[in-house]
Design an enzyme around this catalytic site. Structure first.
Site, PDB file in Angstrom:
ATOM      1  N   ALA A   8      39.479  51.354  29.665  1.00 17.99           N
ATOM      2  CA  ALA A   8      40.304  50.148  29.529  1.00 17.99           C
ATOM      3  C   ALA A   8      41.686  50.556  29.051  1.00 17.99           C
ATOM      4  CB  ALA A   8      39.677  49.173  28.529  1.00 17.99           C
ATOM      5  N   CYS A   9      42.716  50.004  29.693  1.00 15.49           N
ATOM      6  CA  CYS A   9      44.099  50.255  29.289  1.00 15.49           C
ATOM      7  C   CYS A   9      44.779  48.924  29.000  1.00 15.49           C
ATOM      8  CB  CYS A   9      44.855  51.037  30.366  1.00 15.49           C
ATOM      9  SG  CYS A   9      45.104  50.118  31.899  1.00 15.49           S
ATOM     10  N   PRO A  10      45.955  48.922  28.387  1.00 19.24           N
ATOM     11  CA  PRO A  10      46.579  47.657  27.982  1.00 19.24           C
ATOM     12  C   PRO A  10      46.768  46.644  29.100  1.00 19.24           C
ATOM     13  CG  PRO A  10      47.651  49.464  26.863  1.00 19.24           C
ATOM     14  CD  PRO A  10      46.688  50.076  27.837  1.00 19.24           C
TER      15      PRO A  10
END
Length: 490
Positions: A8-10
């Site tokens: 998961a990334c921003p």
């Protein structure tokens, strides 16, 4: 061994899925099995309870909080950033195997938790410092804005392609719509897209507030964002309204109330009081000064010419390339998209410069890996093929595989090229009304030939820079053994 992982990334777009692919490839090469849950903008492809139960260890490759983390309770875990997963997935799996060997037998996770229904996701990591939290609050807002930008902006762009820029003067389709008229369809697309774009500031404010104080803050945030639009405070007003709503609701949540009242606090009292306080402050106290600041900023941008415009284009171009889809990239992109709502000529030039600069890094690295293959590893040369399409589509993340393996040479090279592209685009006066699409929206670009010249110039500058940098201190890429030298000729 059997592993499960969550990435998961921003913004939940490219980094999330590239980290997942890197883990899957590393597991296959090492003879392991892995199932990866990507908690991206398209939603989470949830791991089943059985897959979690059978796993020997868990890898969290995330720059944000992992949703439903409790379902992995009792499992050995390894935590890393998405860039670490992209750069050294094999190393993370080795750590996971070691953690599994060292961990005592524990109870299995609770059944059925992995299949819980989807929920709104915040981008805030527990325990982060105030600076990190501020960035994560803002990135939460941006991540929820992007679908509105894509849908609304591309519909508006389509309307211009079908009906010309004068389509904005068409009457409402509720009053006149002819199914056999292309102009009516163009007007319909324009009015749908404009309606979607009208949500940008309220959504930004609402989800910044959500990141700060959870669901009760969404309504005050949306209300504050809508008031920011009403008083002319724009995106800057939306940012302030979101932070204000989150702070107000967060403070109200700390007030101890009788048990009888506690049950209605999240659904009625907090949204009501939060909306009232934020609304009063935005209308009466801070909305007008922010609107004045926005008017000054807009006036300054409209007055930019020559060297000043080129300097702004270079700065935005460098920001777009620096972290290839990360927070700095998104700041520049959000600034450009926010300007589209004003409709001024300078705002359209800024959007064009930002998109051109964002296309440059993947295209430049694909070119460099094609013409001087011996300077790149086999994996980098393989990454060059999709990088052509990613670059043409304005997906700057296509440069990440190159930067992850050689950041000190690659990042300065692409920053220089993108800065040059942004500056040239501004000097040429190229304009763009679409917030995305890359070369596929070229028909909507003002001064399209000069726009292409700006992109090509930046691509060549970055490609030459990275080739020169890679020649310093080494004749060819370390992993490019003699047996593999014939794979891609220089």
């Amino acid at each position: 061994m059997k592993f499960v992982a969550v990435t998961a990334c921003p913004t939940g777009i490219a980094h999330t899925y590239m980290a997942a692919e890197a883990l899957e490839q590393a597991a296959k090469a090492a003879g392991h099995e892995i199932k990866v849950e990507t908690q991206g903008s398209a939603g989470a492809n949830s791991l089943s309870a059985a897959e979690v139960a059978e796993a020997d260890a868990v890898v969290f490759a995330a720059d944000v909080g992992v949703q439903d983390r409790d379902r992995f309770a009792g499992k050995p875990t390894v935590e890393a950033t998405v860039k670490q997963a992209i750069n050294d997935a094999a190393g993370l799996l080795e750590q996971a195997a070691a953690a599994s060997a060292e961990a005592p037998a524990t109870a299995e996770p609770a059944p059925g938790v992995a299949n819980a229904g989807p929920e709104l996701a915040t981008k805030v990591v527990t325990g982060a410092g105030i600076g990190s939290k501020l960035r994560q609050w803002l990135m939460t807002g941006v991540s929820y804005v992007i679908p509105f930008v894509a849908a609304g902006g591309l519909l508006v762009a389509l309307s211009f392609a079908l009906g010309g820029y004068q389509i904005t003067d068409a009457p409402s389709v509720t009053e006149h719509f002819d199914a056999g008229s292309l102009t009516s369809w163009a007007a319909l697309a324009n009015q749908i897209g404009s309606a979607a774009m009208d949500f940008l500031v309220p959504v930004l404010a609402g989800f910044i507030a959500f990141a700060m104080a959870d669901r009760p803050a969404i309504a005050p945030g949306f209300v504050g964002g809508a008031i920011a639009v009403t008083v002319g405070a724009g995106f800057l007003g939306g940012l302030v309204a979101g932070l204000l709503a989150g702070a107000v609701v967060g403070a109200l949540r700390r007030i101890k109330v009788p048990r009888a009242v506690a049950g209605v606090m999240p659904v009625m009292v907090l949204p009501l009081l939060g909306s009232l306080v934020v609304g009063v402050l935005m209308f009466v106290v801070i909305g007008t000064p922010i609107a004045a600041a926005m008017a000054s900023l807009t006036g300054w941008l409209n007055g930019l010419t020559g060297a000043n415009a080129a300097l702004l284009g270079a700065l935005l171009g460098a920001m777009i390339a620096f972290d290839m889809g990360g927070p700095i990239n998104k700041v520049a992109y959000t600034f450009a998209v926010g300007g589209l709502t004003t409709g001024t000529e300078t705002s359209l030039e800024i959007m064009a410069a930002v998109m051109a600069a964002g296309m440059t890094p993947p295209l430049a690295l694909a070119l460099a890996a094609t013409v001087r293959g011996k300077l790149f590893t086999p994996a980098e040369r393989e990454s060059a093929r999709p990088a052509w399409l990613l670059g043409a589509s304005f997906i700057t993340e296509g440069a990440i595989p190159f930067a992850a393996s050689d950041p000190l040479r690659v990042i300065p090279s692409i920053v220089v090229g993108s800065a040059a592209t942004g500056a040239l685009s501004m000097i040429f006066g190229a304009t763009l009304r679409a917030p995305h699409g890359g070369l596929f929206v070229l028909p909507l670009v003002g001064q399209p030939l000069l726009y292409l010249v700006a992109i090509l110039a930046g691509v060549v500058i970055s490609a030459v820079a990275v080739i020169f940098a890679k020649q310093l201190g080494r004749a060819q890429a370390p992993a490019d053994a003699a047996a593999d030298a014939s794979a891609v000729p220089a």
